[in-house]
Design a protein around this motif. Structure first.
Motif, mmCIF file in Angstrom:
data_model
loop_
_atom_site.group_PDB
_atom_site.id
_atom_site.type_symbol
_atom_site.label_atom_id
_atom_site.label_comp_id
_atom_site.label_asym_id
_atom_site.label_seq_id
_atom_site.Cartn_x
_atom_site.Cartn_y
_atom_site.Cartn_z
ATOM 1 N N ASN A 194 0.820 -1.212 0.000
ATOM 2 C CA ASN A 194 0.000 0.000 0.000
ATOM 3 C C ASN A 194 0.854 1.263 0.000
ATOM 4 O O ASN A 194 0.497 2.265 -0.622
ATOM 5 C CB ASN A 194 -0.962 0.007 1.195
ATOM 6 C CG ASN A 194 -2.090 -0.975 1.013
ATOM 7 O OD1 ASN A 194 -2.458 -1.312 -0.108
ATOM 8 N ND2 ASN A 194 -2.639 -1.459 2.115
ATOM 9 N N THR A 195 1.984 1.210 0.680
ATOM 10 C CA THR A 195 2.898 2.350 0.672
ATOM 11 C C THR A 195 3.472 2.547 -0.722
ATOM 12 O O THR A 195 3.546 3.674 -1.218
ATOM 13 C CB THR A 195 4.021 2.152 1.705
ATOM 14 O OG1 THR A 195 3.435 2.013 2.993
ATOM 15 C CG2 THR A 195 4.990 3.312 1.708
ATOM 16 N N SER A 215 0.845 4.038 -2.872
ATOM 17 C CA SER A 215 0.638 5.444 -2.543
ATOM 18 C C SER A 215 1.695 6.325 -3.214
ATOM 19 O O SER A 215 1.377 7.369 -3.786
ATOM 20 C CB SER A 215 0.672 5.631 -1.033
ATOM 21 O OG SER A 215 0.505 6.968 -0.691
ATOM 22 N N TYR A 216 2.950 5.911 -3.144
ATOM 23 C CA TYR A 216 4.017 6.684 -3.791
ATOM 24 C C TYR A 216 3.846 6.682 -5.314
ATOM 25 O O TYR A 216 4.072 7.696 -5.968
ATOM 26 C CB TYR A 216 5.396 6.148 -3.412
ATOM 27 C CG TYR A 216 5.880 6.688 -2.091
ATOM 28 C CD1 TYR A 216 6.301 8.003 -1.964
ATOM 29 C CD2 TYR A 216 5.915 5.886 -0.959
ATOM 30 C CE1 TYR A 216 6.739 8.504 -0.750
ATOM 31 C CE2 TYR A 216 6.352 6.371 0.254
ATOM 32 C CZ TYR A 216 6.760 7.682 0.354
ATOM 33 O OH TYR A 216 7.184 8.174 1.558
ATOM 34 N N THR A 247 1.049 6.465 -6.920
ATOM 35 C CA THR A 247 -0.075 7.354 -7.216
ATOM 36 C C THR A 247 0.394 8.796 -7.231
ATOM 37 O O THR A 247 0.034 9.573 -8.124
ATOM 38 C CB THR A 247 -1.197 7.167 -6.172
ATOM 39 O OG1 THR A 247 -1.635 5.813 -6.212
ATOM 40 C CG2 THR A 247 -2.359 8.096 -6.446
ATOM 41 N N LYS A 248 1.204 9.167 -6.250
ATOM 42 C CA LYS A 248 1.752 10.525 -6.223
ATOM 43 C C LYS A 248 2.653 10.771 -7.422
ATOM 44 O O LYS A 248 2.673 11.865 -7.985
ATOM 45 C CB LYS A 248 2.531 10.763 -4.933
ATOM 46 C CG LYS A 248 1.650 10.891 -3.721
ATOM 47 C CD LYS A 248 2.463 11.161 -2.484
ATOM 48 C CE LYS A 248 1.564 11.282 -1.273
ATOM 49 N NZ LYS A 248 2.303 11.665 -0.068
#
Length: 133
Positions: free
Chosen positions: A36-37, A40-41, A43-44
């Motif tokens: 998930n981390t 998340s990165y 996605t950014k």
């Protein structure tokens, strides 16, 4: 990513692995972080406007600002005003008889929506310490 921000070395490694085409699971395993981390990165990364190669060329503080918003208190107009007058405050504090209280009273007269005394002193002290380093 709800916890601590990852080290820039990990983020750069994640960018390199992504550029090579590694899977999310593989990146997570290699870096020792959760999937998930990694998501998340990524996605950014997708919402950014720079390609991976250019991101890897950035200095660490600049890269960090691309992925982490930072403390919203330092985007406050009051903080910007205080920071812009830091040199003046530093010179005045060096004079005999000038106190933080006097500087704050002068600051409030000029900038009526400014910080209260305790926040003024806190931010002033933080800025003065940061400028010494």
């Amino acid at each position: 990513m709800a916890g601590k921000a990852k080290a820039m070395s990990q983020i750069k490694q994640l960018l390199r692995l992504h550029k090579q085409g590694d899977s999310i699971k593989s990146m997570a395993r290699n870096l020792g972080i959760s999937r998930n981390t990694v998501k998340s990165y990524l996605t950014k990364l997708a919402t950014g406007k720079l390609p991976v190669a250019e991101l890897l060329a950035l200095e660490d503080p600049v890269l960090k600002s691309r992925f982490h918003a930072g403390n919203p208190a330092y985007k406050d107009p009051r903080f910007e005003h205080l920071s812009s007058n830091l040199d003046y405050f530093r010179k005045e504090l060096a004079l005999v008889g000038v106190t933080k209280k006097l500087l704050w009273e002068e600051y409030i007269q000029v900038y009526s929506d400014g910080y209260g005394y305790s926040q003024f002193c806190f931010h002033l002290q933080q800025q003065l310490l940061a400028r010494k380093l």
